[in-house]
Design a protein around this motif. Sequence first.
Motif, PDB file in Angstrom:
ATOM      1  N   ALA A   9      45.973  35.666  32.767  1.00  0.00           N
ATOM      2  CA  ALA A   9      47.440  35.606  32.872  1.00  0.00           C
ATOM      3  C   ALA A   9      47.888  34.158  32.744  1.00  0.00           C
ATOM      4  CB  ALA A   9      47.883  36.181  34.214  1.00  0.00           C
ATOM      5  N   ASP A  11      50.336  32.271  33.434  1.00  0.00           N
ATOM      6  CA  ASP A  11      51.593  32.113  34.176  1.00  0.00           C
ATOM      7  C   ASP A  11      51.911  30.634  34.319  1.00  0.00           C
ATOM      8  OD1 ASP A  11      52.065  34.876  34.461  1.00  0.00           O
ATOM      9  OD2 ASP A  11      50.623  34.979  36.101  1.00  0.00           O
ATOM     10  N   LYS A  33      47.328  36.786  28.505  1.00  0.00           N
ATOM     11  CA  LYS A  33      48.565  37.523  28.786  1.00  0.00           C
ATOM     12  C   LYS A  33      49.738  36.560  28.866  1.00  0.00           C
ATOM     13  CE  LYS A  33      49.711  39.285  33.013  1.00  0.00           C
ATOM     14  NZ  LYS A  33      51.134  39.004  33.289  1.00  0.00           N
ATOM     15  N   THR A 119      53.755  47.344  41.842  1.00  0.00           N
ATOM     16  CA  THR A 119      53.008  47.306  43.103  1.00  0.00           C
ATOM     17  C   THR A 119      53.813  46.637  44.219  1.00  0.00           C
ATOM     18  OG1 THR A 119      51.877  45.391  42.205  1.00  0.00           O
ATOM     19  CG2 THR A 119      50.657  47.446  42.207  1.00  0.00           C
ATOM     20  N   PRO A 177      45.592  44.295  37.377  1.00  0.00           N
ATOM     21  CA  PRO A 177      45.746  42.991  38.032  1.00  0.00           C
ATOM     22  C   PRO A 177      45.288  43.089  39.491  1.00  0.00           C
ATOM     23  CG  PRO A 177      47.888  44.052  37.743  1.00  0.00           C
ATOM     24  CD  PRO A 177      46.843  45.052  37.333  1.00  0.00           C
ATOM     25  N   GLY A 178      45.521  42.038  40.266  1.00  0.00           N
ATOM     26  CA  GLY A 178      45.115  42.052  41.678  1.00  0.00           C
ATOM     27  C   GLY A 178      43.617  41.897  41.822  1.00  0.00           C
ATOM     28  N   ARG A 180      40.239  39.585  42.395  1.00  0.00           N
ATOM     29  CA  ARG A 180      39.786  38.319  42.982  1.00  0.00           C
ATOM     30  C   ARG A 180      38.266  38.328  43.138  1.00  0.00           C
ATOM     31  NH1 ARG A 180      43.988  36.967  41.662  1.00  0.00           N
ATOM     32  NH2 ARG A 180      45.633  35.840  42.741  1.00  0.00           N
ATOM     33  N   GLN A 189      48.464  38.022  46.604  1.00  0.00           N
ATOM     34  CA  GLN A 189      48.081  39.414  46.344  1.00  0.00           C
ATOM     35  C   GLN A 189      47.694  40.075  47.668  1.00  0.00           C
ATOM     36  OE1 GLN A 189      48.503  40.964  43.615  1.00  0.00           O
ATOM     37  NE2 GLN A 189      48.185  39.624  41.843  1.00  0.00           N
ATOM     38  N   VAL A 207      43.164  41.855  34.553  1.00  0.00           N
ATOM     39  CA  VAL A 207      44.109  40.745  34.429  1.00  0.00           C
ATOM     40  C   VAL A 207      43.836  39.770  35.567  1.00  0.00           C
ATOM     41  CG1 VAL A 207      46.529  40.042  34.553  1.00  0.00           C
ATOM     42  CG2 VAL A 207      45.906  42.135  33.325  1.00  0.00           C
ATOM     43  N   ILE A 208      43.470  38.554  35.227  1.00  0.00           N
ATOM     44  CA  ILE A 208      43.168  37.546  36.257  1.00  0.00           C
ATOM     45  C   ILE A 208      43.915  36.264  35.906  1.00  0.00           C
ATOM     46  CG2 ILE A 208      41.356  36.332  37.532  1.00  0.00           C
ATOM     47  CD1 ILE A 208      39.339  38.360  36.515  1.00  0.00           C
ATOM     48  N   GLY A 209      44.663  35.752  36.873  1.00  0.00           N
ATOM     49  CA  GLY A 209      45.419  34.528  36.641  1.00  0.00           C
ATOM     50  C   GLY A 209      44.876  33.347  37.406  1.00  0.00           C
ATOM     51  N   ARG A 210      45.474  33.098  38.584  1.00  0.00           N
ATOM     52  CA  ARG A 210      45.205  31.866  39.326  1.00  0.00           C
ATOM     53  C   ARG A 210      43.750  31.539  39.635  1.00  0.00           C
ATOM     54  NH1 ARG A 210      49.930  33.488  43.290  1.00  0.00           N
ATOM     55  NH2 ARG A 210      49.092  35.472  42.512  1.00  0.00           N
ATOM     56  N   PRO A 211      42.884  32.537  39.931  1.00  0.00           N
ATOM     57  CA  PRO A 211      41.477  32.151  40.187  1.00  0.00           C
ATOM     58  C   PRO A 211      40.886  31.384  39.002  1.00  0.00           C
ATOM     59  CG  PRO A 211      41.830  34.414  40.866  1.00  0.00           C
ATOM     60  CD  PRO A 211      43.093  33.977  40.150  1.00  0.00           C
TER      61      PRO A 211
HETATM   62  O1  C5P Z   1      47.257  34.931  39.518  1.00  0.00           O
HETATM   63  P1  C5P Z   1      47.015  36.402  39.599  1.00  0.00           P
HETATM   64  O2  C5P Z   1      45.600  36.814  39.270  1.00  0.00           O
HETATM   65  O3  C5P Z   1      47.489  36.991  40.906  1.00  0.00           O
HETATM   66  O4  C5P Z   1      47.942  36.988  38.439  1.00  0.00           O
HETATM   67  C1  C5P Z   1      48.105  38.350  38.241  1.00  0.00           C
HETATM   68  C2  C5P Z   1      48.975  38.598  37.074  1.00  0.00           C
HETATM   69  O5  C5P Z   1      49.182  40.007  36.967  1.00  0.00           O
HETATM   70  C3  C5P Z   1      50.356  37.983  37.137  1.00  0.00           C
HETATM   71  O6  C5P Z   1      50.775  37.658  35.812  1.00  0.00           O
HETATM   72  C4  C5P Z   1      51.220  39.089  37.713  1.00  0.00           C
HETATM   73  O7  C5P Z   1      52.557  38.993  37.310  1.00  0.00           O
HETATM   74  C5  C5P Z   1      50.556  40.316  37.090  1.00  0.00           C
HETATM   75  N1  C5P Z   1      50.758  41.552  37.836  1.00  0.00           N
HETATM   76  C6  C5P Z   1      50.359  41.718  39.149  1.00  0.00           C
HETATM   77  N2  C5P Z   1      50.561  42.901  39.784  1.00  0.00           N
HETATM   78  C7  C5P Z   1      51.133  43.913  39.137  1.00  0.00           C
HETATM   79  C8  C5P Z   1      51.533  43.779  37.808  1.00  0.00           C
HETATM   80  C9  C5P Z   1      51.313  42.570  37.181  1.00  0.00           C
HETATM   81  O8  C5P Z   1      49.813  40.799  39.750  1.00  0.00           O
HETATM   82  N3  C5P Z   1      51.279  45.055  39.752  1.00  0.00           N
END
Ligand code: C5P
Length: 230
Positions: A9, A11, A33, A119, A177-178, A180, A189, A207-211
């Motif tokens: 992600a 972001d 993403k 969520t 997403p979610g 870790r 989260q 989907v993984i962002g900040r980690p």
């Molecule tokens: O940084 P992190 O791993 O928490 O990022 C999760 C990504 O997934 C972010 O872009 C967030 O907007 C997206 N997302 C989420 N939960 C959802 C739908 C999308 O965390 N239910």
Amino acid sequence: MNDPKIIVALDFPDSKQALEFARKTSPDQCRLKIGKELFTSCGPTLVEELVNSGYDIFLDLKFHDIPNTVQKAASAAARLGVWMLNVHALGGSAMMQAAREGVEIVAQRPFLIAVTVLTSLSSQDLKDIGIDRSVPDLVDRLARNALANGLDGVVCSAEEAPALRSSIGDSALLVTPGIRPEWASTDDQQRIVTPQQALADGASYLVIGRPITRHQDPAAALALIIESIA
Ligand code: C5P
């Protein structure tokens, strides 16, 4: 064919950080993403730039509008060459069918998936807007309706994945997403699942962002996660 399971992600507030990240990793390792923040500030130019660098892009704009508008927006996304895009399942059957027609204007159409229930919403939030169903019940109903209208799958929390797998079948895409790894901070989260567990529970892509993006060494963090799911 290489099919990276991790969708990072991006972001970030601007294209500089997004492109910097893209240079540190490769399309063999991850997909990317682009969500509302980055797209609103950088627009389609950044999407094209990343597509031209070889990355598969999930355009996470969660379209929700009248069918004609969503069809045109889905076509515009398909023309950009994105790999995946999404709409809100709450937009209804006609809107989802229109989105499906919209993405078919290109030879290799992008995957089209649905957001069921955000969520961030609780059962009380649903009551407040006149929906007297539990969250899991509505998620299941909306997911089945999305598939019935030609969508390829849904975005869901990894915790919802096992139930959805048995309800909508093996071929549907579940994008979760979610996620870790054990070593990462949970950030904001609430309910988190490890990459290994999410895949074991039926997720197709994570989907993984900040980690990864906030790690001091993003490429190393990504490599660690890839290794953990290999
Ligand atoms: O940084 P992190 O791993 O928490 O990022 C999760 C990504 O997934 C972010 O872009 C967030 O907007 C997206 N997302 C989420 N939960 C959802 C739908 C999308 O965390 N239910």
